[in-house]
Design an enzyme around this catalytic site. Structure first.
Site, PDB file in Angstrom:
ATOM      1  N   ASN A  67      22.115   0.484  -9.699  1.00 43.86           N
ATOM      2  CA  ASN A  67      21.282  -0.738  -9.526  1.00 43.86           C
ATOM      3  C   ASN A  67      20.409  -0.039  -8.125  1.00 43.86           C
ATOM      4  O   ASN A  67      20.599   0.598  -7.501  1.00 43.86           O
ATOM      5  CB  ASN A  67      21.892  -1.945  -9.140  1.00 43.86           C
ATOM      6  CG  ASN A  67      22.983  -1.995  -7.955  1.00 43.86           C
ATOM      7  OD1 ASN A  67      23.463  -0.777  -7.612  1.00 43.86           O
ATOM      8  ND2 ASN A  67      23.004  -3.033  -7.352  1.00 43.86           N
ATOM      9  N   ILE A  68      19.177  -0.662  -8.516  1.00 41.16           N
ATOM     10  CA  ILE A  68      17.996  -0.166  -7.574  1.00 41.16           C
ATOM     11  C   ILE A  68      17.219  -1.558  -7.427  1.00 41.16           C
ATOM     12  O   ILE A  68      16.544  -2.202  -8.115  1.00 41.16           O
ATOM     13  CB  ILE A  68      16.805   0.519  -8.501  1.00 41.16           C
ATOM     14  CG1 ILE A  68      17.873   1.838  -8.838  1.00 41.16           C
ATOM     15  CG2 ILE A  68      15.813   1.226  -7.690  1.00 41.16           C
ATOM     16  CD1 ILE A  68      17.015   2.840 -10.073  1.00 41.16           C
ATOM     17  N   GLU A  69      17.565  -2.044  -6.028  1.00 42.22           N
ATOM     18  CA  GLU A  69      16.846  -3.123  -5.537  1.00 42.22           C
ATOM     19  C   GLU A  69      15.332  -2.957  -4.864  1.00 42.22           C
ATOM     20  O   GLU A  69      14.946  -1.891  -5.091  1.00 42.22           O
ATOM     21  CB  GLU A  69      17.855  -3.789  -4.560  1.00 42.22           C
ATOM     22  CG  GLU A  69      19.052  -3.992  -5.112  1.00 42.22           C
ATOM     23  CD  GLU A  69      20.108  -4.898  -4.533  1.00 42.22           C
ATOM     24  OE1 GLU A  69      19.836  -4.881  -3.094  1.00 42.22           O
ATOM     25  OE2 GLU A  69      21.091  -5.442  -5.155  1.00 42.22           O
ATOM     26  N   CYS A 108      19.017  -3.695 -12.939  1.00 38.80           N
ATOM     27  CA  CYS A 108      20.523  -3.178 -12.903  1.00 38.80           C
ATOM     28  C   CYS A 108      20.913  -1.751 -13.326  1.00 38.80           C
ATOM     29  O   CYS A 108      20.182  -1.210 -14.039  1.00 38.80           O
ATOM     30  CB  CYS A 108      21.207  -4.359 -13.869  1.00 38.80           C
ATOM     31  SG  CYS A 108      21.019  -6.065 -13.494  1.00 38.80           S
ATOM     32  N   CYS A 154      24.984  -8.762 -16.687  1.00 44.51           N
ATOM     33  CA  CYS A 154      23.935  -9.764 -16.460  1.00 44.51           C
ATOM     34  C   CYS A 154      23.579 -10.112 -17.867  1.00 44.51           C
ATOM     35  O   CYS A 154      23.523  -9.317 -18.715  1.00 44.51           O
ATOM     36  CB  CYS A 154      22.867  -9.992 -15.520  1.00 44.51           C
ATOM     37  SG  CYS A 154      21.401  -8.792 -16.165  1.00 44.51           S
ATOM     38  N   GLU A 186      23.007  -0.897 -15.572  1.00 44.47           N
ATOM     39  CA  GLU A 186      23.157  -0.859 -16.808  1.00 44.47           C
ATOM     40  C   GLU A 186      21.820  -0.600 -17.637  1.00 44.47           C
ATOM     41  O   GLU A 186      21.627   0.267 -18.289  1.00 44.47           O
ATOM     42  CB  GLU A 186      23.684  -2.161 -17.611  1.00 44.47           C
ATOM     43  CG  GLU A 186      25.134  -2.626 -17.067  1.00 44.47           C
ATOM     44  CD  GLU A 186      25.155  -3.379 -15.867  1.00 44.47           C
ATOM     45  OE1 GLU A 186      24.260  -3.518 -15.017  1.00 44.47           O
ATOM     46  OE2 GLU A 186      25.732  -4.415 -15.908  1.00 44.47           O
ATOM     47  N   CYS A 226      20.737  -7.779 -19.182  1.00 42.82           N
ATOM     48  CA  CYS A 226      21.380  -6.384 -19.863  1.00 42.82           C
ATOM     49  C   CYS A 226      21.927  -6.645 -21.022  1.00 42.82           C
ATOM     50  O   CYS A 226      22.064  -5.554 -21.872  1.00 42.82           O
ATOM     51  CB  CYS A 226      22.334  -5.715 -18.648  1.00 42.82           C
ATOM     52  SG  CYS A 226      21.616  -5.294 -17.188  1.00 42.82           S
TER      53      CYS A 226
HETATM   54  N1  THU Z   1      23.761  -5.768 -10.745  1.00 39.35           N
HETATM   55  C1  THU Z   1      23.961  -4.858 -11.704  1.00 39.35           C
HETATM   56  O1  THU Z   1      23.417  -3.817 -11.316  1.00 39.35           O
HETATM   57  N2  THU Z   1      24.567  -4.976 -12.735  1.00 39.35           N
HETATM   58  C2  THU Z   1      25.485  -6.193 -13.038  1.00 39.35           C
HETATM   59  O2  THU Z   1      25.920  -6.205 -13.894  1.00 39.35           O
HETATM   60  C3  THU Z   1      25.516  -7.502 -12.188  1.00 39.35           C
HETATM   61  C4  THU Z   1      24.403  -7.282 -11.206  1.00 39.35           C
HETATM   62  C5  THU Z   1      23.024  -5.841  -9.656  1.00 39.35           C
HETATM   63  C6  THU Z   1      21.633  -6.390  -9.475  1.00 39.35           C
HETATM   64  C7  THU Z   1      21.758  -6.597  -7.963  1.00 39.35           C
HETATM   65  O3  THU Z   1      21.227  -5.271  -7.433  1.00 39.35           O
HETATM   66  C8  THU Z   1      23.037  -6.594  -7.472  1.00 39.35           C
HETATM   67  O4  THU Z   1      23.971  -6.394  -8.418  1.00 39.35           O
HETATM   68  C9  THU Z   1      23.575  -7.952  -7.132  1.00 39.35           C
HETATM   69  O5  THU Z   1      23.315  -8.826  -8.031  1.00 39.35           O
END
Ligand code: THU
Length: 142
Positions: free
Chosen positions: A47-49, A58, A95, A60, A98
């Site tokens: 994941n990259i915020e 996300c 999510c 995925e 995804c």
């Molecule tokens: N996130 C994912 O990368 N994949 C998931 O299946 C659920 C959520 C990430 C998004 C965000 O960076 C962090 O988790 C919190 O929601």
């Protein structure tokens, strides 16, 4: 990217490794994913915020977009691992966004979604399990 015979535990291990690259300073929730293609290659993602929050990607989707941008279109399975930075891994379900991306590229009945707590503790679902009555490319073809 890796090409070898791969089982569920190995795919989880690759997702755990990919999770280390997670850029998640806002949630401190680190996620890793590893996708296995029909041809036996693996693409990983984390994941990259973003400070503006909504551009967050996300793990995925990072993995899917890496693969699709390398001309991959056929996928067998994905392993997903997630948990807070300082805690243990917990089952981390994809999510809705995804799941919809999976709907675009994956076989509804057969694509396997592996949620890992460790390489030995995991649950396996199909895309159909996690996205009942999904809307996909077939809904737009005659
Ligand atoms: N996130 C994912 O990368 N994949 C998931 O299946 C659920 C959520 C990430 C998004 C965000 O960076 C962090 O988790 C919190 O929601």
């Amino acid at each position: 990217m890796e090409k070898t015979t791969i089982n569920e535990s190995k795919l989880i291990e690759l997702a755990i490794e990919a999770r280390q690259a997670s850029y998640s300073p806002y949630s401190n929730f680190m996620v890793g994913a590893a996708i296995l293609t029909e041809s036996g290659k693996v693409y990983t993602g984390c994941n990259i915020e973003n400070a503006a929050y909504t551009p967050t990607n996300c793990a995925e989707r990072t993995a899917f977009f890496k693969a699709v941008s390398e001309r991959e279109r056929k996928f067998k399975s994905i392993a997903i691992v997630g948990g807070s930075k300082d805690g243990l891994l917990d089952f981390c379900a994809p999510c809705g966004v995804c799941r919809q991306v999976m709907m675009e590229f994956c076989d509804y009945d057969n694509f396997k979604i592996i949620l890992g707590k460790s390489k030995d503790e995991y649950k396996v679902y199909t895309l159909k399990d996690l996205l009942p009555m999904g809307f996909g490319p077939e809904n737009l073809s005659d």
